[in-house]
Design a protein around this motif. Structure first.
Motif, PDB file in Angstrom:
ATOM      1  N   ASN A  34       0.822  -1.215   0.000  1.00  0.00           N
ATOM      2  CA  ASN A  34       0.000   0.000   0.000  1.00  0.00           C
ATOM      3  C   ASN A  34       0.852   1.261   0.000  1.00  0.00           C
ATOM      4  O   ASN A  34       0.467   2.287  -0.575  1.00  0.00           O
ATOM      5  CB  ASN A  34      -0.942   0.004   1.203  1.00  0.00           C
ATOM      6  N   LEU A  38       0.791   4.277  -2.881  1.00  0.00           N
ATOM      7  CA  LEU A  38       0.639   5.690  -2.542  1.00  0.00           C
ATOM      8  C   LEU A  38       1.753   6.532  -3.161  1.00  0.00           C
ATOM      9  O   LEU A  38       1.510   7.634  -3.671  1.00  0.00           O
ATOM     10  CB  LEU A  38       0.626   5.863  -1.020  1.00  0.00           C
ATOM     11  N   SER A  96      -2.319  11.491  -2.824  1.00  0.00           N
ATOM     12  CA  SER A  96      -1.977  10.309  -2.031  1.00  0.00           C
ATOM     13  C   SER A  96      -0.872  10.578  -1.016  1.00  0.00           C
ATOM     14  O   SER A  96      -0.694   9.800  -0.071  1.00  0.00           O
ATOM     15  CB  SER A  96      -1.567   9.159  -2.951  1.00  0.00           C
ATOM     16  N   HIS A  99      -1.789  10.309   2.604  1.00  0.00           N
ATOM     17  CA  HIS A  99      -2.126   9.003   3.169  1.00  0.00           C
ATOM     18  C   HIS A  99      -0.882   8.231   3.614  1.00  0.00           C
ATOM     19  O   HIS A  99      -0.999   7.092   4.065  1.00  0.00           O
ATOM     20  CB  HIS A  99      -2.911   8.183   2.149  1.00  0.00           C
ATOM     21  N   LEU A 101       0.811   7.951   6.296  1.00  0.00           N
ATOM     22  CA  LEU A 101       0.566   8.375   7.668  1.00  0.00           C
ATOM     23  C   LEU A 101       1.723   8.114   8.620  1.00  0.00           C
ATOM     24  O   LEU A 101       1.720   8.608   9.752  1.00  0.00           O
ATOM     25  CB  LEU A 101      -0.702   7.687   8.202  1.00  0.00           C
ATOM     26  N   GLU A 120      -4.675  19.255   4.201  1.00  0.00           N
ATOM     27  CA  GLU A 120      -4.524  17.862   4.616  1.00  0.00           C
ATOM     28  C   GLU A 120      -3.180  17.547   5.275  1.00  0.00           C
ATOM     29  O   GLU A 120      -2.947  16.397   5.659  1.00  0.00           O
ATOM     30  CB  GLU A 120      -4.725  16.937   3.409  1.00  0.00           C
ATOM     31  N   ASN A 123      -3.065  15.449   8.413  1.00  0.00           N
ATOM     32  CA  ASN A 123      -3.088  13.980   8.419  1.00  0.00           C
ATOM     33  C   ASN A 123      -1.729  13.385   8.766  1.00  0.00           C
ATOM     34  O   ASN A 123      -1.648  12.255   9.258  1.00  0.00           O
ATOM     35  CB  ASN A 123      -3.526  13.448   7.055  1.00  0.00           C
TER      36      ASN A 123
END
Length: 200
Positions: A34, A38, A96, A99, A101, A120, A123
């Motif tokens: 993943n 991203l 992306s 994301h 994180l 964002e 995040n």
């Protein structure tokens, strides 16, 4: 004389400790799928043809081995360094990037993204180091930056020699921006339009 030497030693130790704290994770594992998706999404959202780093990113190699990427032992991306890559395009709220994180270090300085400052960034709550200097972001620096309470170093500066968009710090003002950043040790705001509010 001994007091002066002791102060110098403590200053040196403090700086070494700060650097160590930011770079403490250096063992790299195999990239999580993943995380690779991203990163490729980030690459595809940008004009990366001039970037020496991004042009080498591909789906057939481990993303933890890509230039500009640092992973932890679990294969999570904790460092992204795209400084001075002559990269353009928009990094908006749907990108992306926001994301990833587990990021602890993010360096996007000296690019030409030419987009308004994204909200964002909040995040990326694990960031210790964030460098957006001369990256091309424009408009108001949003209050969401103040929610990134683990930040140790924050660079939002802009060189007057760079013909790129400018940032401003009016609402929130400087006090509002840093009031929650209790771990912040270095803040760079050269070239930023900062509001002067003597009533607050």
């Amino acid at each position: 004389m001994r007091t002066s030497a002791m102060v110098s030693w403590l200053f040196f130790y403090s700086n070494v400790a700060t650097v160590f704290h930011i770079k403490v994770f250096s063992v790299s594992g195999q990239c999580q799928s993943n995380q690779q998706e991203l990163l490729l999404g980030l690459k595809n959202s940008l004009n990366s043809s001039s970037s020496e780093k991004l042009v080498k990113w591909d789906q057939y190699t481990d993303c933890c081995s890509w230039d500009g990427i640092t992973c932890d032992a679990d294969g999570q991306v904790i460092g992204l360094d795209l400084n001075n890559q002559s990269t353009s395009g928009a990094i908006d709220e749907s990108n992306s990037l926001f994301h990833l994180l587990h990021l602890q270090q993010l360096n996007l300085d000296y690019n030409s993204f030419k987009s308004t400052f994204p909200s964002e960034f909040e995040n990326l709550a694990n960031l210790r180091y964030l460098n957006l200097s001369n990256a091309g972001f424009t408009g108001q620096i949003l209050v969401e930056i103040s929610y990134m309470t683990k930040l140790v170093i924050l660079d939002l500066s802009k060189s007057w020699l760079r013909d790129i968009g400018s940032l401003k710090l009016k609402k929130p003002n400087l006090v509002m921006l840093v009031q929650n950043l209790t771990r912040l040790q270095n803040l760079y705001l050269e070239g930023i339009n900062i509001a002067a509010d003597r009533n607050k």
